[in-house]
Structures are given as C-alpha cells and as structure tokens.
Design a protein around this motif. Structure first.
Motif: not given
Ligand SMILES: Cc1cc2nc3c(=O)[nH]c(=O)nc-3n(C[C@H](O)[C@H](O)[C@H](O)COP(=O)(O)OP(=O)(O)OC[C@H]3O[C@@H](n4cnc5c(N)ncnc54)[C@H](O)[C@@H]3O)c2cc1C
Length: 502
Positions: A44, A47, A68, A73, A343
């Motif tokens: 995501g 990462g 994906l 996000c 976020f």
């Molecule tokens: C409906 C909704 C609306 C939102 N709107 C906003 C907004 O307007 N503005 C904003 O700033 N934020 C928003 N957010 C929050 C934002 O989407 C998240 O904060 C952001 O995606 C976090 O990024 P991340 O990289 O931490 O995690 P993620 O985007 O969740 O990515 C983590 C990834 O890790 C993968 N993964 C998990 N376990 C494993 C494993 N064991 N091996 C390999 N891969 C793995 C998952 O498949 C995923 O793709 C929203 C969230 C939602 C649900």
C-alpha cells in the motif's frame, strides 16, 4: 490467487484494467538477489513509498504484496470514496442550484454510471502504483503473501529473502463489531461497498467516524434513505466537538442520525436487514436493504510470523518506538499497521521516517510529525495539531472566526463553519487549527505549513492572501490576535502619537 477471487472487484473492463496494472496475471516472480538492504511487507502507500524511496537511493529492495499494489487507498479507500462523494455532491449541487438562480430541472442519479465512474477512476490512477513501474524503479516485486521466518528472513511463496532491514506495512482492515446476527445477516465493508452496482434503497451505516460520515452522506445524496448510527454522543469523536456539530447538523438535514446508541442485534428478513438499536434505555429498529460496517480499523498482523522475528504488538498494531523501530532492531513498521494514524499521507510520512532511520543513521522521530486530516463531508472538517480539548488542557488561547465574516463564503452561499487557531499566549506560536466548511481540506494546508515552520500569529497577519478566498480567514485570525495584543496603554499612546501628526 486469481483476481476474480479477490473481494470487492467486479468482472468488467475497469477492474480488469486495474488488476492488469497492480496485479498482472502474467507477473514473473523474481529470483531473490542475496541479502536485501530492505524487505517490505505490504504494497500500500507505506510499502510503496518505503520501497521506491529506498530503491531510488540505491538500496537493494524487495516488496511483497498479497493482493493489489496500491493497497486500500487506491482500491477500497480514498480513491473510490472520494469519487463517490464527487458524484453525490454534484447531485446535491444540481438539486440546490435554484438558490443561485439556476434551474436544472429534475435531477436523476444514474447509479450504475456512478459506480462505473469510480472503478474507471481507480484504474486511471493505478499506473502510479503499477507493478511494472515499481519493478522498473529497481524493486524486486513479489505478488504473494509474506511472513517472517526468523530475525532477518522473510518467506514469500517458498522463497527466502534475507534482509538487513525490513518494514512491516501491511495496513488495516474494517473492524467488525461482535453484534449477534450481523455475520448471518451479511454486511458491507469498505472493500465490498464500492462493488455495488447502484445505491441501495435504504442503507444502515454502523459507525459515525470519518468513513461512516462520508459514505452516509454520499449514499444519501445518491438517493438512498440512510440511517447513521454512532456509539458516542458526537460524530467524528477525534475532532473538535464544535466543528463536528456543524457536520452533524448538515447530516441531519439529509439522513437519520442516531447517536449514543448500542446495536443489539441484526436480523435478515428476506431482502431486508433489521437492526435493533438501544439508545438511552429505549429500543427501536431501523431497516435497510444493506448494512455498512464502519466501526474503525483493525491492524493486519495475523500470519506475519511476528514471533519468529521477535516483533511485539499492542492492541493497536505493531509496537514501535518514536523512530518507528519495533522490538526487533532490524524491523520497522509504517502506515495503518503501526496504529498511530489511519491516513494515506501519514503512511507516506511514516515511510519517509523509516527510510531515514532504517537505511542511514537517522534519528527521525514520528512525534515530530504534524499530521493534518480531513473528513470530506459537506461541510468538510479538517484539523492539524492540537484540537479544542487538547488546547484547553494545555492552557492555549483559542481564536475563532465564523465563515459568516468571510466574503468568499458569503458569495458562494456556504457560510456554515468556522476557522479556529490555538496558540501559545506568550509567544504567539500556532499550536493547532481547525477548519469546518467548504474547502477545509485545502484550507488546512496553510496551517500545516505554519506548524511545520513554527510560525506565529503575526506571520498569518503579514501574509497576503488572494481576495476573495476562504483562507483569508487565517489572516483575519492573525489580525484579531494583533488587535487583542494591543493593551489599552499602547492604544492610548498610539492615539496621542497620531494626534500630534495631524
Ligand atoms: C473508505 C476509506 C476512505 C479513506 N479515505 C481516506 C482519505 O480520504 N484520505 C486519507 O488520507 N486516508 C483515507 N483512508 C485511509 C487510507 O486508505 C489508509 O490510511 C492507507 O491506505 C494506509 O496505507 P498502508 O500502506 O498503511 O496500508 P494499506 O493501504 O492497507 O496497504 C497494506 C497492504 O499490505 C498488504 N498485505 C497485508 N498483509 C500482507 C502480507 N502478509 N504479505 C504481503 N502483503 C500484505 C495488503 O494486501 C495491502 O495491500 C481511507 C480508508 C478507507 C477505508
């Protein structure tokens, strides 16, 4: 795993294009290249920023993503929710255009077109996160689930990756409350809601945080009859309560909002889900063809082999110190899984902290970040730094100006809301700000710069803003502060001086 098995995707040209970019079916698994400087678990925002940033600096990097690239996000969060809101706000504006002297006739929402548009958009945005782009930046991309097998090893689809440093960036998922009957009745989450083909006639939303509020208003404006249930007396409980009240008033005009409730059980009767709710000792039912669960997030920490790596967790996610390092000194965490903020921009900022600390001898502290946030309801509510209750507890001075004093808000007929600043009374330094009103997400950017730069109220007063804009409200607060500092003695001296100059 075939893409058709992934929840939340629809078999159509838009999602096929999305998947062809962020999870290509013919992806060739790379061969491990010895010991990596950085292995990233999760593709995501956190990462991708970690992996691309490290590769750009010349590090040997591997990234593992089980579903994906782009994460929540892109596919199930910011992008589709903001796309849905765009259509919803357009419908609302068309319905209310007569207040501006514009007649638009009857307004029809083409539900399937709205949902197709959001899928189209996420496919359009996907090239930023495409597997080929990440690979071409020098990252070994594994489209498989990963887990630790030791203090410096990760296993991905039978291959062992050895690392000097690793980042856990596995994100979060919808937290589903333990409500009797909910699982049997079936419910939507942020993953499945964007796979609908049109708005349901009636929707019950459980959870009045940012996701619940945004999606409730979106569906209400797209034609659903919405009931929004919150367990606290306030919507958006992390926010300034006076600002949240402006949003609550706006929501009540368009949907049924019930606060301080407990959902007792859910039952499915044919096509209808019946939700039994308790509020101040009274029990009532609300009905919907769909129920959306938006009761917070839970970190993705299962199946990661954390014990093998010696990585500890808390209830909120991976336990990290101020440098985002875990209990294993080789392993860091960033993004939602670190349990500090949920976020995209915070995930990005945390990944940059990790890059500095993990690859170099950086001492970047996460406590030094000023993370703004915005809920994109109408009106929007945005915040950075101290909130009202935190400011009161710290003895900060709070200045507020209503949007009724702002010419642009008056011209646009959008005077609901205010701009508010909290400041250190001795030095005039800005400690926090809130904006509730149209364009709050953009308006708060100026205060994020102010906090980052350690600016003071006189800097706001001295900054020239274009007229007419809503962000002039910040300048007005700067002027208000300058005037408030003028003691009666200084004011008297000034008057005498000017009388001598006549
Ligand atoms: C409906 C909704 C609306 C939102 N709107 C906003 C907004 O307007 N503005 C904003 O700033 N934020 C928003 N957010 C929050 C934002 O989407 C998240 O904060 C952001 O995606 C976090 O990024 P991340 O990289 O931490 O995690 P993620 O985007 O969740 O990515 C983590 C990834 O890790 C993968 N993964 C998990 N376990 C494993 C494993 N064991 N091996 C390999 N891969 C793995 C998952 O498949 C995923 O793709 C929203 C969230 C939602 C649900």
């Amino acid at each position: 795993m075939s893409w058709a098995e992934l929840p939340g995707l629809v078999d159509g040209p838009e999602d096929r294009r999305l998947v062809s970019l962020v999870r290509p079916a013919d992806w060739v698994k790379p061969a491990p290249r010895g010991r990596y400087n950085l292995v990233v678990l999760g593709g995501g925002t956190a990462g991708l920023v970690s992996a691309m940033g490290a590769a750009g600096l010349g590090a040997r990097v591997a990234l593992c993503e089980r579903e994906l690239l782009g994460g929540d996000c892109l596919a199930f969060g910011c992008v589709p929710s903001k796309a849905l809101l765009r259509s919803a706000h357009a419908a609302h504006a068309a319905r209310n255009a007569s207040s501006l002297g514009v007649s638009s006739g009857s307004v029809e929402v083409d539900g399937p077109a709205v949902f197709r548009r959001l899928r189209h958009l996420r496919a359009d945005i996907a090239p930023h996160d495409a597997a080929a782009r990440v690979r071409d930046a020098g990252v070994d991309v594994y489209l498989e689930s990963a887990r630790f097998t030791g203090h410096d090893t990760v296993e991905v689809n039978g291959a062992t990756l050895r690392f000097s440093r690793a980042v856990i960036a596995t994100g979060s998922r919808a937290r589903v409350p333990e409500v009797p009957g909910l699982a049997e009745a079936g419910y939507l989450t942020n993953v499945t809601v964007f796979a609908l083909s049109e708005p349901p006639p009636r929707l019950v939303v459980i959870g009045a945080g940012p996701i619940g509020c945004e999606l409730s208003q979106a569906f209400a404006r797209l034609g659903s009859q919405v009931t929004l249930l919150g367990n606290k007396p306030q919507i958006l409980p992390r926010d300034d309560h006076e600002a949240a009240e402006f949003v609550a008033v706006a929501l009540r005009r368009e949907l049924r909002l019930e606060l301080a409730v407990r959902v007792r059980r859910v039952e499915r009767r044919g096509e209808v889900r019946v939700v039994e709710v308790e509020q101040a000792g009274r029990v009532f039912v609300v009905e919907g063809e769909e129920v959306l669960v938006a009761t917070g997030r839970t970190p993705n920490i299962e199946g990661l082999g954390l014990e093998a790596a010696g990585v500890e967790t808390t209830r909120r996610g991976i336990a990290t110190n101020d440098f985002l390092r875990t209990s294993n000194r080789r392993v860091y965490a960033a993004g939602d899984v670190a349990g500090r903020w949920a976020f995209t921009h915070a995930a990005d900022a945390m990944a940059r902290v990790v890059l500095r600390n993990a690859l170099f001898f950086g001492r970047s502290r996460v406590s030094g970040l000023h993370v703004p946030w915005c809920t994109y309801t109408d009106p929007e509510l945005a915040q950075v730094g101290l909130t009202l209750s935190e400011a009161q507890a710290r003895g900060a001075v709070t200045l507020t100006t209503s949007l009724e004093r702002n010419d642009r808000a008056l011209i646009d007929g959008q005077t609901e809301g205010f701009a508010r600043v909290h400041l250190d009374p001795r030095r005039g330094t800005i400690l926090g700000a809130t904006f509730v009103g149209a364009g709050a997400g953009d308006a708060i950017g100026e205060m994020a710069v102010a906090l980052q730069g350690g600016l003071r109220m006189e800097d706001l007063s001295a900054t020239i803003h274009p007229y007419p804009t809503r962000i002039e409200s910040w300048k007005r607060l700067g002027d208000d502060w300058q005037r408030a500092k003028l003691t009666p003695r200084v004011a008297g001296l000034l008057r005498r001086f000017l009388s001598l100059r006549r």
